[in-house]
Design a protein around this motif. Structure first.
Motif, PDB file in Angstrom:
ATOM      1  N   VAL A  41       0.984  -1.155  -0.035  1.00  0.00           N
ATOM      2  CA  VAL A  41       0.079   0.062  -0.128  1.00  0.00           C
ATOM      3  C   VAL A  41       0.677   1.271  -0.071  1.00  0.00           C
ATOM      4  O   VAL A  41       1.818   1.227   0.828  1.00  0.00           O
ATOM      5  N   VAL A  42       0.762   1.891  -1.195  1.00  0.00           N
ATOM      6  CA  VAL A  42       1.521   3.386  -1.040  1.00  0.00           C
ATOM      7  C   VAL A  42       0.556   4.627  -1.006  1.00  0.00           C
ATOM      8  O   VAL A  42      -0.460   4.718  -1.666  1.00  0.00           O
ATOM      9  N   THR A  43       1.059   5.701  -0.196  1.00  0.00           N
ATOM     10  CA  THR A  43       0.091   6.900   0.000  1.00  0.00           C
ATOM     11  C   THR A  43       0.843   7.806  -1.240  1.00  0.00           C
ATOM     12  O   THR A  43       1.934   8.027  -1.130  1.00  0.00           O
ATOM     13  N   PHE A  44      -0.278   8.488  -1.791  1.00  0.00           N
ATOM     14  CA  PHE A  44       0.332   9.397  -2.910  1.00  0.00           C
ATOM     15  C   PHE A  44      -0.639  10.647  -2.558  1.00  0.00           C
ATOM     16  O   PHE A  44      -1.723  10.469  -1.914  1.00  0.00           O
ATOM     17  N   ALA A  45      -0.383  11.728  -3.065  1.00  0.00           N
ATOM     18  CA  ALA A  45      -1.072  13.048  -2.983  1.00  0.00           C
ATOM     19  C   ALA A  45      -2.332  12.712  -3.811  1.00  0.00           C
ATOM     20  O   ALA A  45      -2.371  12.113  -4.664  1.00  0.00           O
ATOM     21  N   ALA A  46      -3.301  13.524  -3.280  1.00  0.00           N
ATOM     22  CA  ALA A  46      -4.718  13.310  -4.068  1.00  0.00           C
ATOM     23  C   ALA A  46      -4.350  13.851  -5.634  1.00  0.00           C
ATOM     24  O   ALA A  46      -5.178  13.125  -6.301  1.00  0.00           O
ATOM     25  N   GLU A  47      -3.639  14.768  -5.942  1.00  0.00           N
ATOM     26  CA  GLU A  47      -3.454  15.124  -7.251  1.00  0.00           C
ATOM     27  C   GLU A  47      -2.626  14.541  -8.077  1.00  0.00           C
ATOM     28  O   GLU A  47      -2.317  14.787  -9.209  1.00  0.00           O
ATOM     29  N   ALA A  48      -1.767  13.475  -7.476  1.00  0.00           N
ATOM     30  CA  ALA A  48      -0.680  12.969  -8.056  1.00  0.00           C
ATOM     31  C   ALA A  48      -1.217  11.982  -9.248  1.00  0.00           C
ATOM     32  O   ALA A  48      -2.165  11.318  -9.297  1.00  0.00           O
ATOM     33  N   ASP A  49      -0.297  11.746 -10.265  1.00  0.00           N
ATOM     34  CA  ASP A  49      -0.424  10.749 -11.438  1.00  0.00           C
ATOM     35  C   ASP A  49       0.084   9.564 -10.756  1.00  0.00           C
ATOM     36  O   ASP A  49       1.209   9.199 -10.445  1.00  0.00           O
ATOM     37  N   VAL A  50      -0.919   8.495 -10.428  1.00  0.00           N
ATOM     38  CA  VAL A  50      -0.636   7.263  -9.851  1.00  0.00           C
ATOM     39  C   VAL A  50      -0.233   6.032 -10.918  1.00  0.00           C
ATOM     40  O   VAL A  50      -0.810   6.183 -11.924  1.00  0.00           O
ATOM     41  N   PRO A  51       1.033   5.457 -10.886  1.00  0.00           N
ATOM     42  CA  PRO A  51       1.406   4.572 -11.686  1.00  0.00           C
ATOM     43  C   PRO A  51       0.453   3.362 -11.638  1.00  0.00           C
ATOM     44  O   PRO A  51       0.107   3.056 -10.741  1.00  0.00           O
ATOM     45  N   ASP A  52       0.736   2.579 -12.766  1.00  0.00           N
ATOM     46  CA  ASP A  52      -0.047   1.330 -12.960  1.00  0.00           C
ATOM     47  C   ASP A  52       0.477   0.115 -12.325  1.00  0.00           C
ATOM     48  O   ASP A  52       0.077  -0.939 -11.765  1.00  0.00           O
ATOM     49  N   ASN A  53       1.826   0.275 -12.087  1.00  0.00           N
ATOM     50  CA  ASN A  53       2.756  -0.589 -11.564  1.00  0.00           C
ATOM     51  C   ASN A  53       3.690  -0.250 -10.450  1.00  0.00           C
ATOM     52  O   ASN A  53       4.162   1.064 -10.414  1.00  0.00           O
TER      53      ASN A  53
END
Length: 115
Positions: A41-53
């Motif tokens: 489980v990885v935490t990102f900023a809400a507006e970040a582009d989330v990678p598929d892998n």
């Protein structure tokens, strides 16, 4: 000497600003799972582009659980030095070149060279 010393608080150790009323930036947690079931489980900023892998700590590639399977690019794999060398020379030519260079090295070292 004592009249030049700094007083009041330690340098860089404490802040006078309080955390009252401070809200952290909005975040999202994305789960990734590898083929053998390892979950990350990885935490990102809400507006970040989330990678598929994502690469797990053990070095395995994990795919996004709630995402679609990524489309594999039909690009050519990167050619290595060895691939480009084999385009110009055959294995037999490379063996001859290696033997010639080893022979020169042995002559320079003063070793017996058996022709």
């Amino acid at each position: 000497m004592s009249d030049r010393s700094l007083r009041g608080m330690r340098l860089g150790a404490q802040s006078m600003e309080t955390e009252a009323g401070v809200e952290p930036a909005p975040r999202q947690q994305i789960e990734y799972r590898s083929e053998d079931g390892e979950s990350v489980v990885v935490t990102f900023a809400a507006e970040a582009d989330v990678p598929d892998n994502w690469t797990t700590k053990s070095g395995k590639e994990a795919l996004r659980v709630d995402g679609e399977t990524p489309i594999l690019d039909e690009t050519k794999p990167q050619r290595t030095h060895w691939d480009m060398l084999l385009e110009r020379r055959s294995i037999e030519e490379l063996d001859e070149t290696l033997e010639g260079q080893l022979k020169k090295l042995r002559v320079r070292r003063g070793e017996d060279v058996d022709a």
